[in-house]
Enzyme design. Structure first.
Site, PDB file in Angstrom:
ATOM      1  N   HIS A  53       0.822  -1.193   0.000  1.00 54.64           N
ATOM      2  CA  HIS A  53       0.000   0.000   0.000  1.00 54.64           C
ATOM      3  C   HIS A  53       0.870   1.263   0.000  1.00 54.64           C
ATOM      4  O   HIS A  53       2.085   1.205   0.184  1.00 54.64           O
ATOM      5  CB  HIS A  53      -0.930  -0.005   1.207  1.00 54.64           C
ATOM      6  CG  HIS A  53      -1.991  -1.060   1.124  1.00 54.64           C
ATOM      7  ND1 HIS A  53      -2.985  -1.205   2.062  1.00 54.64           N
ATOM      8  CD2 HIS A  53      -2.219  -2.029   0.194  1.00 54.64           C
ATOM      9  CE1 HIS A  53      -3.780  -2.216   1.729  1.00 54.64           C
ATOM     10  NE2 HIS A  53      -3.331  -2.726   0.597  1.00 54.64           N
ATOM     11  N   GLU A  55       1.265   3.696   2.090  1.00 53.18           N
ATOM     12  CA  GLU A  55       2.008   3.999   3.298  1.00 53.18           C
ATOM     13  C   GLU A  55       3.315   3.212   3.374  1.00 53.18           C
ATOM     14  O   GLU A  55       4.354   3.742   3.779  1.00 53.18           O
ATOM     15  CB  GLU A  55       1.151   3.680   4.539  1.00 53.18           C
ATOM     16  CG  GLU A  55      -0.142   4.477   4.623  1.00 53.18           C
ATOM     17  CD  GLU A  55      -1.328   3.754   4.012  1.00 53.18           C
ATOM     18  OE1 GLU A  55      -2.424   3.847   4.589  1.00 53.18           O
ATOM     19  OE2 GLU A  55      -1.148   3.096   2.956  1.00 53.18           O
ATOM     20  N   CYS A  78      -5.285   1.001   6.577  1.00 57.18           N
ATOM     21  CA  CYS A  78      -5.991  -0.247   6.895  1.00 57.18           C
ATOM     22  C   CYS A  78      -5.443  -0.837   8.194  1.00 57.18           C
ATOM     23  O   CYS A  78      -4.297  -0.602   8.581  1.00 57.18           O
ATOM     24  CB  CYS A  78      -5.867  -1.246   5.751  1.00 57.18           C
ATOM     25  SG  CYS A  78      -4.182  -1.837   5.450  1.00 57.18           S
ATOM     26  N   TRP A 173     -13.238  13.451 -37.841  1.00 58.19           N
ATOM     27  CA  TRP A 173     -13.381  13.529 -36.395  1.00 58.19           C
ATOM     28  C   TRP A 173     -14.107  14.820 -36.057  1.00 58.19           C
ATOM     29  O   TRP A 173     -13.807  15.873 -36.612  1.00 58.19           O
ATOM     30  CB  TRP A 173     -12.027  13.511 -35.695  1.00 58.19           C
ATOM     31  CG  TRP A 173     -11.267  12.251 -35.914  1.00 58.19           C
ATOM     32  CD1 TRP A 173     -10.235  12.064 -36.773  1.00 58.19           C
ATOM     33  CD2 TRP A 173     -11.468  11.006 -35.255  1.00 58.19           C
ATOM     34  NE1 TRP A 173      -9.756  10.781 -36.680  1.00 58.19           N
ATOM     35  CE2 TRP A 173     -10.506  10.102 -35.753  1.00 58.19           C
ATOM     36  CE3 TRP A 173     -12.364  10.567 -34.283  1.00 58.19           C
ATOM     37  CZ2 TRP A 173     -10.411   8.782 -35.315  1.00 58.19           C
ATOM     38  CZ3 TRP A 173     -12.269   9.257 -33.845  1.00 58.19           C
ATOM     39  CH2 TRP A 173     -11.307   8.388 -34.352  1.00 58.19           C
ATOM     40  N   ASP A 203     -18.521   1.777 -36.907  1.00 55.54           N
ATOM     41  CA  ASP A 203     -17.154   2.308 -36.792  1.00 55.54           C
ATOM     42  C   ASP A 203     -16.069   1.244 -36.661  1.00 55.54           C
ATOM     43  O   ASP A 203     -14.885   1.569 -36.817  1.00 55.54           O
ATOM     44  CB  ASP A 203     -17.068   3.233 -35.571  1.00 55.54           C
ATOM     45  CG  ASP A 203     -18.001   4.425 -35.670  1.00 55.54           C
ATOM     46  OD1 ASP A 203     -18.353   4.807 -36.803  1.00 55.54           O
ATOM     47  OD2 ASP A 203     -18.378   4.972 -34.617  1.00 55.54           O
ATOM     48  N   GLU A 296     -19.165   4.410 -24.021  1.00 61.08           N
ATOM     49  CA  GLU A 296     -18.842   5.116 -25.267  1.00 61.08           C
ATOM     50  C   GLU A 296     -19.734   4.531 -26.345  1.00 61.08           C
ATOM     51  O   GLU A 296     -19.411   3.506 -26.939  1.00 61.08           O
ATOM     52  CB  GLU A 296     -17.370   4.924 -25.651  1.00 61.08           C
ATOM     53  CG  GLU A 296     -16.373   5.620 -24.764  1.00 61.08           C
ATOM     54  CD  GLU A 296     -14.975   5.621 -25.373  1.00 61.08           C
ATOM     55  OE1 GLU A 296     -14.843   5.975 -26.559  1.00 61.08           O
ATOM     56  OE2 GLU A 296     -14.032   5.246 -24.663  1.00 61.08           O
ATOM     57  N   GLY A 298     -23.632   5.156 -28.948  1.00 63.90           N
ATOM     58  CA  GLY A 298     -24.498   6.055 -29.698  1.00 63.90           C
ATOM     59  C   GLY A 298     -25.679   6.502 -28.868  1.00 63.90           C
ATOM     60  O   GLY A 298     -25.811   6.159 -27.682  1.00 63.90           O
TER      61      GLY A 298
END
Length: 382
Positions: A53, A55, A78, A173, A203, A296, A298
């Site tokens: 971790h 720490e 923790c 784009w 696409d 992501e 339509g």
């Protein structure tokens, strides 16, 4: 002066924590800074689930300078044994005399016990320093550990008049290179990307992370009720990241077998009103310890997520272009809402430039998780 000093070093710890985004699930991202006599002597962050971790990394970096020092950590240390030992014991063994914590850990195995353990062992503890910032950074972990559901970010790129393509379907784009680079940063921090079969057919996207330093590509999930994903699709064949095709019971068995032969996982989900149950999908992804997913897609799938009350955060890139045309699609389809009172509202907005575009981020109002984040950010202040 102490308040300013504590916030200064906690900001540095938060920056370190950000380095772990997308790599620690289902663990939180955590940063730690050790300060002695007004000088930073140790730094660390949690780099991967199952490893040391923040720490422990910071204490190793500081060495003997840890004794009688102050450690700033973005999440409560923790106090239990998991795949690693308790950080409270590492802090005490290092001789650290003061611990400054941003927020309490919502994990039931910790939940204030780490702070209490340190205080009982004679360590001075201050909590609540930049708590809101820390809670926002760890929103995916907080939602997953409290609800066992992934945090959902919905991303779209639009023209100034709210179009995602021309009436003929041309979409590459709309946004500029800087915005597309930022999208890859977002992917790098996500555990999974969800898209729809319409996007795959139109696409043929890779949905991978492509950054100068490489980056991590998330799991790719395609909503495809009838298993229409082409066997030639890039995300079926490139092997760059795991791919899950979510289908209904109506999907032709021969299509399922053909996709599975491509080493693609096919996940059968129930339907609600003729559409795949997105709630069931998110529960399944949560069971896989995927804490942050990004949509992501339509307009149809975007609307299903947003108006189905599954979205936590919206990220929209707006390009200074006007496409026009009543037939040009927008980022949200379906029937929408009948009155403004039903509109989905955002709060805590952040707006910045990405090249010539604008990047707008906002949290969806009235999400139960937002109350959890605020609560966690305020627990144990003192």
């Amino acid at each position: 002066m102490q308040q300013e000093s504590d916030e200064k070093y906690m900001r540095e710890a938060l920056e370190l924590a950000r380095r772990g985004r997308g790599r620690t699930s289902p663990n939180p991202v955590v940063g730690a800074v050790i300060v002695k006599d007004g000088k930073v002597v140790g730094r660390g962050w949690h780099q991967k689930a199952g490893t040391a971790h923040a720490e422990v990394h910071a204490i190793a970096d500081a060495g003997a300078e840890s004794r009688n020092a102050t450690i700033y950590v973005t999440l409560e240390p923790c106090c239990h044994f998991g795949r690693t030992g308790p950080c409270t014991e590492a802090i005490i063994a290092a001789g650290i005399q003061r611990v400054v914590v941003a927020m309490t850990d919502p994990n039931p195995l910790v939940a204030g016990c780490g702070i209490e353990t340190l205080r009982q062992r004679g360590v001075e503890v201050r909590t609540g320093v930049l708590a809101a910032e820390a809670a926002s950074l760890n929103a995916p972990f907080i939602k997953w550990i409290t609800c066992k559901l992934p945090f959902v970010t919905l991303k779209s790129g639009v023209s100034l008049d709210g179009k995602i393509a021309t009436r003929t379907g041309d979409s590459r784009w709309i946004t500029g290179e800087a915005s597309r680079f930022e999208v890859h940063r977002l992917r790098d921090a996500a555990d999974a990307i969800i898209t729809g079969i319409g996007t795959v057919l139109a696409d043929d996207p890779e949905l991978t992370t492509r950054l100068p330093e490489g980056g991590k590509s998330p799991v790719r999930v395609v909503i495809d009720s009838l298993a229409r994903t082409p066997l030639t699709a890039k995300l079926v064949n490139d092997g760059k990241a795991p791919t899950i095709i979510a289908v209904s019971e109506d999907a032709p068995p021969e299509r399922i077998v053909a996709l599975q032969a491509k080493n693609v996982e096919v996940l059968t989900l129930p339907q609600i009103n003729g559409r795949l149950d997105l709630g069931a999908l998110l529960r399944n992804l949560g069971e896989r310890c995927l804490t942050h997913v990004m949509v992501e897609a339509g307009g149809t799938l975007n609307s299903a997520f947003l108006f189905g009350n599954y979205v936590d955060k919206v990220v929209m890139f707006v390009a200074p272009k006007i496409i026009g045309g009543a037939g040009a699609p927008g980022p949200y389809g379906g029937t929408g809402c009948d009155c403004l009172a039903e509109a989905v509202e955002l709060e805590d907005l952040m707006v910045r430039h990405t090249g010539d575009d604008l990047m707008i981020e906002g949290w969806v109002k009235r999400r139960e998780a937002r109350d959890v984040y605020r609560t966690c950010g305020g627990i144990g202040q003192g």
